[in-house]
Design an enzyme around this catalytic site. Structure first.
Site, PDB file in Angstrom:
ATOM      1  N   GLU A 149     -22.752   3.023  26.866  1.00 50.95           N
ATOM      2  CA  GLU A 149     -21.797   3.645  27.805  1.00 50.95           C
ATOM      3  C   GLU A 149     -22.364   4.960  28.332  1.00 50.95           C
ATOM      4  OE1 GLU A 149     -22.348   4.664  24.748  1.00 50.95           O
ATOM      5  OE2 GLU A 149     -20.593   5.958  24.495  1.00 50.95           O
TER       6      GLU A 149
ATOM      7  N   ASP B 135     -16.221  -4.338  28.981  1.00 49.22           N
ATOM      8  CA  ASP B 135     -17.283  -4.626  29.972  1.00 49.22           C
ATOM      9  C   ASP B 135     -16.789  -4.337  31.387  1.00 49.22           C
ATOM     10  OD1 ASP B 135     -19.022  -5.416  28.050  1.00 49.22           O
ATOM     11  OD2 ASP B 135     -19.018  -7.553  28.552  1.00 49.22           O
TER      12      ASP B 135
HETATM   13  N1  LIG Z   1     -17.683  -3.558  26.082  1.00 49.78           N
HETATM   14  C1  LIG Z   1     -18.857  -2.968  25.902  1.00 49.78           C
HETATM   15  N2  LIG Z   1     -18.935  -1.969  25.011  1.00 49.78           N
HETATM   16  C2  LIG Z   1     -20.120  -1.360  24.842  1.00 49.78           C
HETATM   17  C3  LIG Z   1     -21.253  -1.735  25.563  1.00 49.78           C
HETATM   18  N3  LIG Z   1     -22.288  -0.928  25.174  1.00 49.78           N
HETATM   19  C4  LIG Z   1     -21.809  -0.088  24.254  1.00 49.78           C
HETATM   20  N4  LIG Z   1     -20.495  -0.332  24.047  1.00 49.78           N
HETATM   21  C5  LIG Z   1     -19.566   0.308  23.105  1.00 49.78           C
HETATM   22  O1  LIG Z   1     -19.467   1.673  23.342  1.00 49.78           O
HETATM   23  C6  LIG Z   1     -19.022   2.261  22.124  1.00 49.78           C
HETATM   24  C7  LIG Z   1     -19.758   3.544  21.900  1.00 49.78           C
HETATM   25  O2  LIG Z   1     -19.216   4.097  20.739  1.00 49.78           O
HETATM   26  P1  LIG Z   1     -19.653   5.508  20.208  1.00 49.78           P
HETATM   27  O3  LIG Z   1     -21.151   5.657  20.291  1.00 49.78           O
HETATM   28  O4  LIG Z   1     -19.020   5.678  18.879  1.00 49.78           O
HETATM   29  O5  LIG Z   1     -19.090   6.512  21.224  1.00 49.78           O
HETATM   30  P2  LIG Z   1     -17.650   6.695  21.841  1.00 49.78           P
HETATM   31  O6  LIG Z   1     -16.629   5.864  21.188  1.00 49.78           O
HETATM   32  O7  LIG Z   1     -17.809   6.516  23.300  1.00 49.78           O
HETATM   33  O8  LIG Z   1     -17.367   8.172  21.516  1.00 49.78           O
HETATM   34  P3  LIG Z   1     -18.071   9.473  22.068  1.00 49.78           P
HETATM   35  O9  LIG Z   1     -19.278   9.053  22.834  1.00 49.78           O
HETATM   36  O10 LIG Z   1     -18.411  10.284  20.873  1.00 49.78           O
HETATM   37  O11 LIG Z   1     -17.063  10.119  22.934  1.00 49.78           O
HETATM   38  C8  LIG Z   1     -19.278   1.225  21.020  1.00 49.78           C
HETATM   39  O12 LIG Z   1     -18.030   0.730  20.571  1.00 49.78           O
HETATM   40  C9  LIG Z   1     -20.077   0.164  21.692  1.00 49.78           C
HETATM   41  O13 LIG Z   1     -19.804  -1.122  21.187  1.00 49.78           O
HETATM   42  C10 LIG Z   1     -21.131  -2.818  26.487  1.00 49.78           C
HETATM   43  O14 LIG Z   1     -22.081  -3.225  27.172  1.00 49.78           O
HETATM   44  N5  LIG Z   1     -19.921  -3.383  26.623  1.00 49.78           N
END
Ligand SMILES: Nc1nc2c(ncn2[C@@H]2O[C@H](COP(=O)(O)OP(=O)(O)OP(=O)(O)O)[C@@H](O)[C@H]2O)c(=O)[nH]1
Length: 260
Positions: free
Chosen positions: A180, A154
């Site tokens: 993200e 976060d």
């Molecule tokens: N800490 C946190 N993590 C988040 C939040 N929203 C999304 N995520 C995390 O972001 C990650 C996104 O994972 P993926 O969609 O697999 O994408 P990535 O690991 O960024 O890989 P690529 O996008 O393919 O480069 C997940 O582990 C989500 O849990 C948030 O508000 N806080």
């Protein structure tokens, strides 16, 4: 100068044996009685009037007191209602803000971004230069969560939001699109200018570190496109998204531009 005889002097005169045969004696007696009656009546009237005056005064005093109390109560109610209205307005503002902001990063949310996009569409219809859209996504963000935990994840998202925002111009807008993923709206900006800006953003993200660790923490991939006059804006968004997918597929940490 005439001086009035006192009652006592008159009584003495009436009982004086030397005056008993005076023919004016009965008349004087009558006058004296009438005078007494008149004075008694006058005193009664004065007492009644004094009493009414006192009553009226105390009633007026009571009324004034009541009026004062009501006035103070009213002032208090007005103050409370003013405070209440002020806090309602503040709450309303907070709610409005909350409805348009991402709670974690404080960035614009999707709704605010779409409002701003619609404004830009209106400007384009009035002949202004088209806007560019950039879809940005953190690379391998899952690893950050896995290695450092979700709370640090976060914190990194907030750092990322801040780093992106610092590279923008006053009239650009960065929104959290979800997870993200971020969307940049760059008004009146062609692809060349937008590319330069996105590259600056990417460089700034590469230099982000965590808690004194010198290793680069993160990179982002980006997809860029420009609004084409009269097209449905969903097409523009899909194009930016497609460009981002290409950037991911081509190895991440890069910008892909899909002009139209
Ligand atoms: N800490 C946190 N993590 C988040 C939040 N929203 C999304 N995520 C995390 O972001 C990650 C996104 O994972 P993926 O969609 O697999 O994408 P990535 O690991 O960024 O890989 P690529 O996008 O393919 O480069 C997940 O582990 C989500 O849990 C948030 O508000 N806080």
């Amino acid at each position: 100068m005439t001086s009035r005889l006192s009652d006592r002097e008159l009584e003495q005169l009436l009982s004086d044996p030397a005056q008993q045969n005076n023919p004016l004696l009965p008349v004087l007696q009558q006058l004296l009685e009438r005078d007494r009656e008149q004075r008694e009546r006058l005193e009664r009237l004065l007492r009644i009037s004094d009493c009414s005056y006192d009553m009226a005064r105390s009633q007026t005093h009571d009324l004034l007191h009541q009026y004062d109390r009501q006035l103070r109560r009213l002032e208090k109610i007005t103050r409370i209602s003013d405070r209440y209205q002020r806090s309602l307005l503040e709450l309303n503002e907070e709610l409005k803000k909350a409805a348009l902001r991402d709670p974690l990063t404080g960035l614009a949310n999707r709704r605010l971004l779409m409002e701003r996009v619609r404004e830009e569409l209106d400007r384009c219809r009035r002949g202004r230069a088209p806007f560019s859209l950039v879809m940005l996504d953190a690379d391998h963000f899952k690893r950050i969560n896995d290695v450092f935990g979700h709370d640090t994840g976060d914190r990194v998202l907030c750092m990322l939001a801040d780093t992106i925002s610092r590279q923008l111009r006053g009239y650009d807008l960065c929104a959290r699109w979800g997870g993200e993923e971020f969307m940049l709206l760059l008004p009146e900006t062609g692809l060349d200018q937008a590319s330069a800006l996105v590259k600056r953003v990417m460089q700034a993200v590469r230099s982000l570190t965590l808690d004194g660790d010198s290793a680069s923490l993160l990179s982002v991939s980006a997809g860029l496109t420009c609004y084409q006059p009269d097209e449905d804006v969903d097409l523009t968004i899909n194009r930016a998204d497609g460009a981002l997918i290409q950037a991911k597929n081509n190895g991440r940490d890069r910008l892909m531009v899909v002009p139209h």
